[in-house]
Enzyme design. Structure first.
Site, short mmCIF file in Angstrom:
data_model
loop_
_atom_site.label_atom_id
_atom_site.label_comp_id
_atom_site.label_asym_id
_atom_site.label_seq_id
_atom_site.Cartn_x
_atom_site.Cartn_y
_atom_site.Cartn_z
CE LYS A 46 -1.89 7.84 1.69
NZ LYS A 46 -1.15 8.42 2.94
CG ASP A 103 1.83 -0.01 -5.55
OD1 ASP A 103 1.00 -1.00 -5.29
OD2 ASP A 103 1.87 0.61 -4.57
CG ASP A 106 3.30 -9.40 -1.47
OD1 ASP A 106 4.40 -9.94 -1.70
OD2 ASP A 106 3.39 -8.86 -0.21
CG ASP A 162 4.22 2.99 2.05
OD1 ASP A 162 3.39 2.42 1.18
OD2 ASP A 162 3.83 3.29 3.09
NE ARG A 168 3.20 6.70 0.11
CZ ARG A 168 2.56 5.70 -0.04
NH1 ARG A 168 2.65 4.74 -0.84
NH2 ARG A 168 1.63 5.24 1.11
P1 IMP Z 1 -1.30 -7.81 -1.92
O1 IMP Z 1 -2.94 -7.59 -1.64
O2 IMP Z 1 -0.53 -8.85 -1.16
O3 IMP Z 1 -0.84 -8.14 -3.35
O4 IMP Z 1 -0.75 -6.31 -1.63
C1 IMP Z 1 -0.57 -5.65 -2.78
C2 IMP Z 1 -0.26 -4.09 -1.91
O5 IMP Z 1 0.70 -4.40 -0.90
C3 IMP Z 1 0.49 -3.02 -2.87
O6 IMP Z 1 -0.53 -2.36 -3.43
C4 IMP Z 1 1.50 -2.31 -1.98
O7 IMP Z 1 0.74 -1.24 -1.39
C5 IMP Z 1 1.75 -3.30 -0.87
N1 IMP Z 1 3.13 -4.04 -1.16
C6 IMP Z 1 3.37 -5.36 -1.41
N2 IMP Z 1 4.60 -5.51 -1.57
C7 IMP Z 1 5.18 -4.15 -1.41
C8 IMP Z 1 6.59 -3.90 -1.29
O8 IMP Z 1 7.47 -4.70 -1.81
N3 IMP Z 1 6.68 -2.66 -1.12
C9 IMP Z 1 5.92 -1.68 -0.70
N4 IMP Z 1 4.54 -2.08 -0.87
C10 IMP Z 1 4.22 -3.26 -0.93
MG MG Z 2 -0.56 -0.05 -2.87
#
Ligand code: IMP
Ligand code: MG
Length: 183
Positions: A46, A103, A106, A162, A168
């Protein structure tokens, strides 16, 4: 400030004004690169909804919109290394220009896996546009063609992002107070 959500925010990471600048920059790059070619954007729900709705209104080619929902986080603050597709696109993406709109990146695990899954469906091109990037936390080596802003390793909320489905609807992006998620 009347909004109750502000009290959980430690500091402002990206102001409303800066968000507009980021969107101007990203949309100019995207418009230049695709040069009028049709584009299918995949909005990752979302969190990307608000960013994507502002971004795509600045695009000048014919754009069609698809949604995907993938889970990675659950209720916590770190990614699990696999994705579960909870909602898929409704069209055949073969031969199309695909732009995944996310969005925040990470660990990179979500997008790495997602790009792998979508590439198997043989799109003409498959690129990624993210509003925020936390490179310090990167685990998976994923190429990101359009990157809005690099941020430090802090937990960000607002403008679609979020924590436990809250925050959000903040108009800016802020750092969530640690006491909120270590409670
Ligand atoms: P990744 O797979 O670790 O790159 O995670 C990506 C997803 O984790 C993003 O689409 C977000 O939904 C969530 N995410 C990662 N960091 C944050 C943050 O600082 N705030 C909120 N959501 C986050
Ligand atoms: Mg996300």
């Amino acid at each position: 400030m009347k909004n109750e959500l502000h009290k959980d925010v430690e500091s402002i990471l990206v102001s409303e004004e800066e968000i507009k600048e980021i969107i101007d920059n990203l949309s100019s790059q995207i418009n230049k690169d695709y040069n009028g070619e049709e584009l299918t954007v995949i909005i990752i729900l979302k969190g990307s909804l608000i960013f994507a709705s502002d971004l795509i209104r600045m695009l000048d080619m014919p754009v069609s919109i698809e949604f995907m929902r993938v889970s990675s986080y659950g209720a916590g603050t770190s990614s699990s290394g696999f994705i579960n597709i909870k909602q898929d696109v409704e069209c055949d993406i073969e031969g199309k220009n695909i732009l995944i709109i996310e969005d925040i990146i990470d660990s990179g695990n979500t997008l790495y896996k997602l790009k792998e899954v979508l590439s198997e469906r043989k799109p003409k091109t498959c690129r990624i546009c993210t509003m925020l990037d936390k490179p310090e936390r990167r685990v998976a080596d994923v190429d990101v063609e359009y990157q809005g802003k690099v941020i430090p390793d802090e937990f960000a909320v607002g403008y679609g992002l979020d924590y436990n489905e809250n925050y959000r609807n903040l108009k800016y992006i802020g750092v969530l107070k640690k006491e909120v998620y270590t409670k």
